[in-house]
Design a protein around this motif. Structure first.
Motif: not given
Length: 213
Positions: A55-65, A157-162
């Motif tokens: 979690x390098x930037x928790x203030x944004x709306x999209x995660x990347x795994x 529940x956040x949107x994420x990218x793999x």
């Protein structure tokens, strides 16, 4: 004169040596002799030490795994079947790989990058199928454990990218294929899948659900 000394039984010593040789050949990685499954032997991702980035930037709306490309360093443990992620040189190699691969990621993404015990070049070249199968099972168990932890404790529940490169791309593809039948809920907020080289060339992007970030 008769020698009444008891003769030494060399059989236990012989089989002990054989066992040591076999364990050396597989690099000391557990082969489930105790009955443990790969899932039981997976890394504990509740420990922050097992994440390169959590979690390098928790203030944004999209995660990347993201699963990084191959980082095998054969000179450290030449006969290991899985990469030892506790070794400093391996972690440095992971850092270099990540920096070379994701420098072009959009800054708004919130990165989750687990350390995972990749299959080594030695394992891939091994004439013993058991070594390669065991190594891949353990690596994939790590990957799944990391993602399950992310979904349970971090995603919310956040949107994420793999995204994945090298072995990482293979495991991402394998996970998605399983989810369609085992965990369809994981697909709900999946916005895209990026495999091998996607950060450099737009044409390499694979979009799973028709939406980009």
């Amino acid at each position: 004169m008769t020698d009444n000394k008891p003769k030494m039984d060399w059989k236990p010593f012989f089989w002990l040596c054989i066992g040591i040789i076999i364990l050396a050949a597989i690099g000391g990685t557990a082969i489930y002799i105790s009955g443990d499954t790969p899932e039981m032997l997976a890394i504990n991702y509740a420990d922050p030490y097992n994440w390169y980035a959590e979690g390098t930037n928790p203030d944004v709306g999209t995660d990347v795994f993201y699963l990084y490309r191959d980082t095998d360093i054969s000179g450290i443990k030449p006969y290991a079947i899985n990469v030892d992620v506790m070794v400093f040189e391996v972690r440095q190699s992971v850092h270099d790989s990540v920096m070379n691969s994701i420098s072009d990621y959009p800054e708004e993404l919130n990165a989750y990058i687990p350390y995972y015990r990749q299959v080594t070049a030695y394992s891939k070249a091994s004439p013993t199928p058991l070594a390669a199968e065991t190594a891949e099972a353990l690596a994939y168990a790590d990957v799944k454990a990391a993602f399950h932890y992310y979904m349970a404790a971090e995603n919310n529940g956040r949107p994420y990218v793999l995204a994945g490169s090298g072995q990482g791309a293979e495991y991402i593809s394998k996970m998605i294929a399983e989810w369609f039948t085992t965990r369809p809920a994981y697909l709900k907020n999946l916005h895209g899948v990026y495999l091998d080289g996607i950060l450099q060339d737009e044409e390499d992007v694979v979009i799973l659900l028709g939406t980009d970030v």
